[in-house]
Design an enzyme around this catalytic site. Structure first.
Site, short mmCIF file in Angstrom:
data_model
loop_
_atom_site.label_atom_id
_atom_site.label_comp_id
_atom_site.label_asym_id
_atom_site.label_seq_id
_atom_site.Cartn_x
_atom_site.Cartn_y
_atom_site.Cartn_z
CD GLN A 196 1.13 -4.44 -9.84
OE1 GLN A 196 0.51 -5.49 -9.95
NE2 GLN A 196 2.30 -4.39 -9.27
CG PHE A 197 0.85 0.03 -4.30
CD1 PHE A 197 1.94 0.82 -3.96
CD2 PHE A 197 0.82 -1.29 -3.90
CE1 PHE A 197 2.99 0.29 -3.22
CE2 PHE A 197 1.86 -1.83 -3.17
CZ PHE A 197 2.94 -1.04 -2.82
CB THR A 198 4.28 -1.34 -7.76
OG1 THR A 198 3.71 -2.32 -8.63
CG2 THR A 198 4.37 -1.88 -6.34
#
Length: 151
Positions: free
Chosen positions: A78-80
């Site tokens: 989950q890079f966000t």
């Protein structure tokens, strides 16, 4: 490294209409890798997640860890989680590690959890994923690795 951890009765992740990871009792982890993360942080986070006592004992108190309840992990990249929303209306992601760094760390995180005897399912790095879960409690925690580990 940042984790959003949710205690779940069930969770699954789907890519292009197919379920690629599914667990019952356990933890859903949304895992973000920071541009400056290292293996010390990864090791700390693995141990924190596996050892965290957030499952109820026979008295209804959160005294049991994932391994105490024979729970499973569903780990989703989950890079966000490192989205910066301070300026403007579009988040910036300069704090998120690039794939060439994040993918090996994500895979290492999964491997280390498995080596500790935990059943692990995972999403697909970089894919458009649909995550379904039944939050138990609800129990949701955000865990950041300590900055002191960045050497």
């Amino acid at each position: 490294m940042r984790v959003v951890l949710q205690r779940v009765s069930r969770a699954s992740v789907e890519v292009e209409g197919s379920v690629i990871g599914k667990i019952d009792n356990g933890l859903l982890l949304l895992l973000g890798i920071h541009v400056d993360d290292n293996m010390k942080e990864l090791e700390w986070m693995v141990n924190k997640v596996i050892g965290l006592r957030i499952f109820e004992d026979e008295d209804g108190k959160m005294n049991n860890s994932l391994t105490d309840v024979d729970g499973s992990l569903l780990i989703v990249s989950q890079f966000t989680l490192y989205g910066d929303c301070e300026k403007g209306r579009r988040p910036g992601f300069t704090d998120a590690a690039r794939p060439e760094k994040a993918i090996p760390m994500y895979e290492e995180f999964i491997d280390r959890c498995k080596k500790l005897g935990v059943h692990v399912e995972s999403g697909e790095f970089g894919a458009d994923m649909k995550v379904d879960l039944l939050n138990d409690g609800p129990v949701t925690l955000v865990i950041d690795s300590p900055a002191r580990l960045r050497g």
